[in-house]
Design a protein around this motif. Structure first.
Motif, PDB file in Angstrom:
ATOM      1  N   MET A   1      73.749  50.758  20.531  1.00 29.11           N
ATOM      2  CA  MET A   1      72.531  49.912  19.673  1.00 29.11           C
ATOM      3  C   MET A   1      72.740  50.047  18.280  1.00 29.11           C
ATOM      4  SD  MET A   1      71.012  47.821  21.793  1.00 29.11           S
ATOM      5  CE  MET A   1      70.823  47.834  23.551  1.00 29.11           C
ATOM      6  N   ASN A   2      72.393  49.127  17.236  1.00 30.71           N
ATOM      7  CA  ASN A   2      72.379  49.189  15.914  1.00 30.71           C
ATOM      8  C   ASN A   2      71.208  49.569  15.465  1.00 30.71           C
ATOM      9  OD1 ASN A   2      72.873  48.822  13.238  1.00 30.71           O
ATOM     10  ND2 ASN A   2      74.260  47.373  13.493  1.00 30.71           N
ATOM     11  N   ALA A   3      70.834  50.918  15.006  1.00 31.14           N
ATOM     12  CA  ALA A   3      69.441  51.109  14.373  1.00 31.14           C
ATOM     13  C   ALA A   3      69.055  50.409  13.129  1.00 31.14           C
ATOM     14  CB  ALA A   3      69.593  52.555  13.886  1.00 31.14           C
ATOM     15  N   LYS A   4      70.250  49.587  12.769  1.00 26.97           N
ATOM     16  CA  LYS A   4      69.843  48.715  11.324  1.00 26.97           C
ATOM     17  C   LYS A   4      68.865  47.535  11.613  1.00 26.97           C
ATOM     18  CE  LYS A   4      73.689  50.197   8.883  1.00 26.97           C
ATOM     19  NZ  LYS A   4      75.358  49.927   8.132  1.00 26.97           N
ATOM     20  N   LEU A   5      69.002  47.183  13.076  1.00 29.17           N
ATOM     21  CA  LEU A   5      68.170  45.876  13.426  1.00 29.17           C
ATOM     22  C   LEU A   5      66.838  46.139  13.691  1.00 29.17           C
ATOM     23  CD1 LEU A   5      71.185  44.399  15.605  1.00 29.17           C
ATOM     24  CD2 LEU A   5      70.686  44.110  13.191  1.00 29.17           C
ATOM     25  N   ASN A   6      66.162  46.044  12.611  1.00 27.98           N
ATOM     26  CA  ASN A   6      64.594  46.143  12.983  1.00 27.98           C
ATOM     27  C   ASN A   6      63.816  45.065  13.593  1.00 27.98           C
ATOM     28  OD1 ASN A   6      64.642  48.896  11.519  1.00 27.98           O
ATOM     29  ND2 ASN A   6      64.804  47.661   9.488  1.00 27.98           N
ATOM     30  N   LYS A   7      64.049  44.093  13.525  1.00 28.34           N
ATOM     31  CA  LYS A   7      63.584  42.918  14.009  1.00 28.34           C
ATOM     32  C   LYS A   7      64.476  41.916  14.790  1.00 28.34           C
ATOM     33  CE  LYS A   7      60.233  41.051  11.732  1.00 28.34           C
ATOM     34  NZ  LYS A   7      59.328  40.464  10.740  1.00 28.34           N
ATOM     35  N   VAL A   8      64.115  41.894  15.903  1.00 29.90           N
ATOM     36  CA  VAL A   8      65.187  40.839  16.839  1.00 29.90           C
ATOM     37  C   VAL A   8      64.259  39.738  17.746  1.00 29.90           C
ATOM     38  CG1 VAL A   8      66.553  41.115  19.028  1.00 29.90           C
ATOM     39  CG2 VAL A   8      66.865  42.933  17.537  1.00 29.90           C
ATOM     40  N   LEU A   9      64.805  38.618  17.395  1.00 34.12           N
ATOM     41  CA  LEU A   9      64.241  37.734  18.190  1.00 34.12           C
ATOM     42  C   LEU A   9      64.797  37.110  19.438  1.00 34.12           C
ATOM     43  CD1 LEU A   9      62.186  35.226  18.301  1.00 34.12           C
ATOM     44  CD2 LEU A   9      63.822  33.926  16.723  1.00 34.12           C
ATOM     45  N   LEU A  10      64.204  36.969  20.494  1.00 28.85           N
ATOM     46  CA  LEU A  10      64.893  36.757  21.875  1.00 28.85           C
ATOM     47  C   LEU A  10      64.816  35.160  21.904  1.00 28.85           C
ATOM     48  CD1 LEU A  10      64.716  39.789  22.476  1.00 28.85           C
ATOM     49  CD2 LEU A  10      64.558  39.192  24.490  1.00 28.85           C
ATOM     50  N   VAL A  11      65.908  34.534  22.157  1.00 26.62           N
ATOM     51  CA  VAL A  11      65.751  32.986  22.539  1.00 26.62           C
ATOM     52  C   VAL A  11      66.103  32.613  23.999  1.00 26.62           C
ATOM     53  CG1 VAL A  11      66.646  30.666  22.128  1.00 26.62           C
ATOM     54  CG2 VAL A  11      66.175  32.424  20.237  1.00 26.62           C
ATOM     55  N   ILE A  12      65.232  32.404  24.716  1.00 26.37           N
ATOM     56  CA  ILE A  12      65.273  32.418  26.245  1.00 26.37           C
ATOM     57  C   ILE A  12      65.476  30.915  26.863  1.00 26.37           C
ATOM     58  CG2 ILE A  12      64.578  33.284  28.358  1.00 26.37           C
ATOM     59  CD1 ILE A  12      64.925  35.437  26.169  1.00 26.37           C
TER      60      ILE A  12
ATOM     61  N   THR B   1      62.385  48.932  17.416  1.00 26.03           N
ATOM     62  CA  THR B   1      62.849  47.636  17.295  1.00 26.03           C
ATOM     63  C   THR B   1      61.593  46.612  17.519  1.00 26.03           C
ATOM     64  OG1 THR B   1      65.015  48.255  17.710  1.00 26.03           O
ATOM     65  CG2 THR B   1      64.321  45.657  17.496  1.00 26.03           C
ATOM     66  N   GLU B   2      61.133  45.998  16.476  1.00 30.82           N
ATOM     67  CA  GLU B   2      60.128  44.828  16.791  1.00 30.82           C
ATOM     68  C   GLU B   2      60.795  43.569  17.192  1.00 30.82           C
ATOM     69  OE1 GLU B   2      56.680  42.248  14.381  1.00 30.82           O
ATOM     70  OE2 GLU B   2      58.115  43.965  13.149  1.00 30.82           O
ATOM     71  N   TYR B   3      60.098  43.117  18.223  1.00 23.94           N
ATOM     72  CA  TYR B   3      60.972  41.898  18.994  1.00 23.94           C
ATOM     73  C   TYR B   3      60.002  40.920  19.026  1.00 23.94           C
ATOM     74  CZ  TYR B   3      59.271  43.341  23.530  1.00 23.94           C
ATOM     75  OH  TYR B   3      58.634  43.463  24.657  1.00 23.94           O
ATOM     76  N   SER B   4      60.206  39.457  19.232  1.00 30.01           N
ATOM     77  CA  SER B   4      59.450  38.417  19.693  1.00 30.01           C
ATOM     78  C   SER B   4      60.233  37.480  20.334  1.00 30.01           C
ATOM     79  CB  SER B   4      59.052  37.600  18.298  1.00 30.01           C
ATOM     80  OG  SER B   4      58.101  36.609  18.708  1.00 30.01           O
ATOM     81  N   MET B   5      59.831  36.569  21.051  1.00 28.14           N
ATOM     82  CA  MET B   5      60.600  35.622  21.967  1.00 28.14           C
ATOM     83  C   MET B   5      60.176  34.377  21.731  1.00 28.14           C
ATOM     84  SD  MET B   5      60.606  37.828  25.847  1.00 28.14           S
ATOM     85  CE  MET B   5      58.941  38.045  26.049  1.00 28.14           C
ATOM     86  N   TYR B   6      61.017  33.381  21.980  1.00 32.04           N
ATOM     87  CA  TYR B   6      60.864  32.003  21.989  1.00 32.04           C
ATOM     88  C   TYR B   6      61.606  31.537  23.149  1.00 32.04           C
ATOM     89  CZ  TYR B   6      60.995  26.947  20.738  1.00 32.04           C
ATOM     90  OH  TYR B   6      60.981  25.718  21.190  1.00 32.04           O
ATOM     91  N   THR B   7      60.916  30.635  24.021  1.00 37.69           N
ATOM     92  CA  THR B   7      61.259  30.190  25.390  1.00 37.69           C
ATOM     93  C   THR B   7      61.546  28.518  25.005  1.00 37.69           C
ATOM     94  OG1 THR B   7      60.045  31.788  26.504  1.00 37.69           O
ATOM     95  CG2 THR B   7      60.922  29.753  27.747  1.00 37.69           C
ATOM     96  N   THR B   8      62.686  28.121  25.351  1.00 41.12           N
ATOM     97  CA  THR B   8      62.869  26.578  25.144  1.00 41.12           C
ATOM     98  C   THR B   8      62.390  25.866  26.156  1.00 41.12           C
ATOM     99  OG1 THR B   8      64.923  26.803  26.581  1.00 41.12           O
ATOM    100  CG2 THR B   8      65.326  27.347  24.395  1.00 41.12           C
ATOM    101  N   THR B   9      61.974  24.637  25.655  1.00 42.85           N
ATOM    102  CA  THR B   9      61.120  23.666  26.556  1.00 42.85           C
ATOM    103  C   THR B   9      61.978  22.476  26.733  1.00 42.85           C
ATOM    104  OG1 THR B   9      59.907  22.619  24.785  1.00 42.85           O
ATOM    105  CG2 THR B   9      58.917  24.715  25.967  1.00 42.85           C
TER     106      THR B   9
END
Length: 290
Positions: free
Chosen positions: A1-12, A36-44
């Motif tokens: 993993m890359n420690a520089k990536l603090n925020k990741v958005l998952l697109v599902i 790592t802070e993450y958030s998710m977006y689920t496509t509709t």
């Protein structure tokens, strides 16, 4: 993993590949850890571009992880184009054409390692009306097959095989195409005209050996004939690239017209039946972790 990536958005994409994405999501979130802070977006399938664009602007991720197929990657690319965000790909579609062409791991754990890594490739895109293509688009019999496949309950490569039989039986090909590229206009009879930004179909078939996804050009592939046995070879990753079977034109822009509507697909998703299309190259369109 890359420690520089603090925020990741998952697109599902919850429906791509007809598979449950929950185990993949759990694997990703467990791997990211508490740092790592993450958030998710689920496509509709409804207003996804606008909604995802707002999500990206609000969350400001360091990386977007796409869990889906070519259509979901294309969605993310359109949003990330002017946001200076790199896309990581976890292949989870029916064919995963772009991931196959980029030689990304199909194993989800290995794909995540690559998707979060430092090796980045800037790739071109094809401008097609209000949309883009990252992979291979085409008019003709393959788009007819994809149109029939999208209406079928049988998925995967076997679904393509099953649907190839009625497609070949009912097709009105060959079609008459008018092709204008590089200052030359010509009329051809063909079963399919493809616009290739890369080398392979999602089945793994090598259809554009000289294609480079980052060279500022694309190839127009004119397929002169195709039968059931050629479909079988295509599904197995083998295509006869002789001049008697396919002709190749390299360009940065092409306009194609037909005498009557012909099926058209973009990156494995049926678009519409059309009578004209203009395709242009968009160099260095989006960054992908490879």
């Amino acid at each position: 993993m890359n420690a520089k990536l603090n925020k990741v958005l998952l697109v599902i994409n919850p429906v791509s590949g007809d598979t449950d994405k929950t185990p993949i999501i759990d694997m990703i979130t467990d791997s990211l850890g508490k740092e790592t802070e993450y958030s998710m977006y689920t496509t509709t399938g409804k207003e996804d571009i606008d909604k995802l664009r707002k999500k990206v602007k609000a969350f400001r991720p360091d990386r977007i992880l796409v869990v889906g197929g070519d259509g979901t990657i294309k969605l993310a690319a359109q949003v990330c184009h002017d946001q200076n965000v790199t896309i990581g790909i976890i292949p989870a579609g029916s064919a995963n054409g772009l991931a196959t062409d980029l030689e990304l791991p199909q194993n989800h754990e290995k794909a995540l390692t690559v998707a979060m890594g430092d090796q980045i490739k800037s790739i071109d895109a094809l401008r097609i009306r209000e949309s883009i293509g990252l992979h291979i688009c085409d008019m003709g019999i393959n788009a007819e097959l994809i149109k029939n496949y999208s209406d079928s309950a049988v998925r995967g490569h076997f679904g393509y095989l099953v649907n190839s039989i009625p497609t070949l039986w009912k097709t009105e090909s060959p079609y008459r195409f008018s092709i204008a590229a590089n200052g030359v206009k010509r009329e051809v009879d063909a079963v399919m005209v493809a616009f290739a930004n890369s080398k392979k179909f999602g089945t793994g078939a090598l259809v554009n050996p000289n294609g480079k996804i980052d060279d500022g050009k694309f190839e127009v592939l004119i397929f002169k004939e195709l039968n059931f046995f050629e479909v079988l070879k295509t599904l197995n990753g083998n295509i006869d690239m002789t001049s008697d079977f396919v002709e190749v034109i390299q360009s940065t822009e092409v306009r194609v017209t037909t005498e009557k509507p012909v099926s058209f697909q973009i990156d494995g998703e049926f678009y519409d039946d059309i009578e004209e299309i203009t395709v242009t190259i968009l160099p260095d369109y989006v960054a992908i972790a490879t």
